[in-house]
Write a protein that holds these residues in place. Structure first.
Motif, short mmCIF file in Angstrom:
data_model
loop_
_atom_site.label_atom_id
_atom_site.label_comp_id
_atom_site.label_asym_id
_atom_site.label_seq_id
_atom_site.Cartn_x
_atom_site.Cartn_y
_atom_site.Cartn_z
N UNK A 83 0.80 -1.22 0.00
CA UNK A 83 0.00 0.00 0.00
C UNK A 83 0.84 1.28 0.00
N UNK A 84 2.11 1.16 0.39
CA UNK A 84 2.97 2.34 0.42
C UNK A 84 3.73 2.56 -0.89
N UNK A 85 3.58 1.64 -1.84
CA UNK A 85 4.35 1.70 -3.09
C UNK A 85 4.13 3.03 -3.83
N UNK A 86 2.89 3.48 -3.88
CA UNK A 86 2.59 4.70 -4.63
C UNK A 86 3.14 5.95 -3.93
N UNK A 87 3.17 5.93 -2.60
CA UNK A 87 3.75 7.05 -1.86
C UNK A 87 5.26 7.11 -2.11
N UNK A 88 5.91 5.95 -2.11
CA UNK A 88 7.35 5.90 -2.38
C UNK A 88 7.64 6.37 -3.80
N UNK A 89 6.78 6.00 -4.74
CA UNK A 89 6.93 6.44 -6.13
C UNK A 89 6.83 7.97 -6.22
N UNK A 90 5.87 8.53 -5.49
CA UNK A 90 5.70 9.98 -5.47
C UNK A 90 6.94 10.67 -4.92
N UNK A 91 7.51 10.10 -3.85
CA UNK A 91 8.73 10.66 -3.24
C UNK A 91 9.90 10.63 -4.22
N UNK A 92 10.12 9.48 -4.86
CA UNK A 92 11.22 9.34 -5.83
C UNK A 92 11.04 10.30 -7.00
N UNK A 93 9.82 10.38 -7.52
CA UNK A 93 9.56 11.26 -8.66
C UNK A 93 9.73 12.73 -8.31
N UNK A 94 9.31 13.12 -7.12
CA UNK A 94 9.48 14.50 -6.69
C UNK A 94 10.96 14.84 -6.53
N UNK A 95 11.72 13.89 -5.97
CA UNK A 95 13.16 14.09 -5.80
C UNK A 95 13.86 14.23 -7.15
N UNK A 96 13.46 13.42 -8.13
CA UNK A 96 14.09 13.52 -9.46
C UNK A 96 13.76 14.84 -10.14
N UNK A 97 12.57 15.37 -9.88
CA UNK A 97 12.22 16.69 -10.43
C UNK A 97 13.22 17.74 -9.98
N UNK A 98 13.55 17.72 -8.68
CA UNK A 98 14.48 18.70 -8.13
C UNK A 98 15.89 18.49 -8.65
N UNK A 99 16.33 17.22 -8.73
CA UNK A 99 17.68 16.91 -9.24
C UNK A 99 17.83 17.34 -10.69
N UNK A 100 16.84 17.02 -11.52
CA UNK A 100 16.87 17.41 -12.94
C UNK A 100 16.92 18.93 -13.05
N UNK A 101 16.18 19.62 -12.21
CA UNK A 101 16.16 21.09 -12.24
C UNK A 101 17.55 21.67 -11.98
N UNK A 102 18.25 21.13 -10.99
CA UNK A 102 19.60 21.61 -10.66
C UNK A 102 20.56 21.39 -11.83
N UNK A 103 20.48 20.21 -12.46
CA UNK A 103 21.33 19.91 -13.62
C UNK A 103 21.07 20.88 -14.76
N UNK A 104 19.80 21.15 -15.02
CA UNK A 104 19.43 22.08 -16.09
C UNK A 104 19.97 23.49 -15.82
N UNK A 105 19.89 23.92 -14.58
CA UNK A 105 20.32 25.28 -14.24
C UNK A 105 21.84 25.43 -14.36
N UNK A 106 22.59 24.38 -14.00
CA UNK A 106 24.05 24.41 -14.16
C UNK A 106 24.42 24.52 -15.64
N UNK A 107 23.74 23.72 -16.47
CA UNK A 107 23.98 23.75 -17.92
C UNK A 107 23.62 25.12 -18.50
N UNK A 108 22.54 25.70 -17.99
CA UNK A 108 22.09 27.01 -18.49
C UNK A 108 23.11 28.10 -18.20
N UNK A 109 23.68 28.07 -17.00
CA UNK A 109 24.70 29.07 -16.63
C UNK A 109 25.91 28.96 -17.56
#
Length: 304
Positions: A83-109
């Motif tokens: 029953x917790x699988x979907x909550x864990x998926x949400x956590x992982x996906x939210x974390x990847x959103x933030x990580x991808x954002x940081x990578x994009x901003x470094x490349x942009x600079x």
């Protein structure tokens, strides 16, 4: 122990799975086309959009697997099932959103410091394809995203990617007609900021559920006070309230009674408590330990 349990439709879950599968296939196609187009055109915004799309593919696959796991039955070794699988998926996906954002901003600079000429026509056409495909995926997942944290995480990935494609389109048009090549990097930076903004809130909410925090809509003091109005309840203590997943909120508490009541009387009081906390607070699983004249801590919240 008493509890209310309200199930959910398997047809609804099947529809979620189908919509996720369609979105996965669409995003794989977009990612491949954007990588090729980004390399040919030299557009960082297009490549960054492709990277985000690739993270979408991974997040959608995670969400799809979590949806499948969520259907599995509980067992003696896994009493809550998955029953917790979907909550864990949400956590992982939210974390990847933030990580991808940081990578994009470094490349942009880096690109802002060294602007490059870009083949804008290819950027424009590929961004239009991205808007259409992601827009369709967003519509597929929108309804489920309003009631499920896992689907919301997948929906946010797709929504932000559609916004990114819109930003890339605007950048492509400005580069084509005004030769403003620095806009490519600036838009990439804006996409990164937006991803962090969207991802942080979901990351915070999924973390609260995984950490067994009391849902923000519930005030423990109000529940304790309302239970204490029932006769012959003397005291409510050792209270724990947590959210297992999107559908289940659990309440655990010890109740000290004024007199040594019969088990049948306790059952009647328990039913009152169940009805009250379900209708007033949305709590659908209740576990109460009855006590009489027991010497233990009477603190409302007990640190185990």
């Amino acid at each position: 122990m008493g509890h209310h349990h309200h199930g959910h439709s398997h047809t609804h879950d099947d529809l979620k799975g189908r919509n996720l599968l369609i979105s996965i296939l669409l995003n794989i196609a977009i990612t491949i086309s954007q990588v090729i187009g980004g390399i040919i055109s030299g557009s960082l915004a297009l490549l960054s959009d492709a990277l985000h799309n690739f993270s979408d593919v991974l997040s959608l696959i995670i969400s799809y697997i979590a949806t499948l796991l969520g259907k599995r039955k509980a067992s003696s070794h896994k009493t809550f099932g998955y029953k917790r699988a979907e909550i864990m998926a949400a956590f992982v996906n939210a974390a990847t959103l933030v990580v991808v954002a940081v990578i994009l901003m470094i490349e942009a600079v880096e690109r802002l410091l060294e602007p490059q000429e870009i083949e804008s026509n290819l950027v424009i056409w590929l961004s239009l394809i991205g808007i259409a495909a992601n827009g369709f995926s967003v519509l597929l997942l929108k309804k489920n995203s309003e009631e499920n944290m896992n689907m919301k995480s997948a929906y946010l990935h797709l929504l932000t990617d559609m916004m990114a494609s819109v930003a890339v389109l605007i950048g492509g048009l400005l580069m084509k007609f005004f030769q403003l090549y620095w806009v490519d990097a600036l838009l990439t930076m804006a996409i990164g900021v937006y991803l962090i903004y969207m991802g942080y809130d979901l990351l915070k909410e999924s973390t609260k559920v995984l950490m067994l925090f009391t849902p923000k809509s519930i005030v423990v003091k109000e529940i304790v006070e309302s239970i204490c109005t029932i006769e012959p309840v003397k005291n409510v203590h050792h209270v724990h309230i947590w959210q297992l997943n999107e559908e289940e909120i659990h309440l655990e508490a010890h109740i000290d009674f004024k007199e040594d009541i019969k088990l049948s009387e306790f059952d009647a009081i328990l039913e009152q408590i169940e009805e009250h906390v379900y209708h007033k607070h949305g709590i659908n699983h209740v576990n109460i330990q009855p006590e009489f004249d027991k010497c233990d801590s009477k603190n409302v919240i007990v640190q185990d």
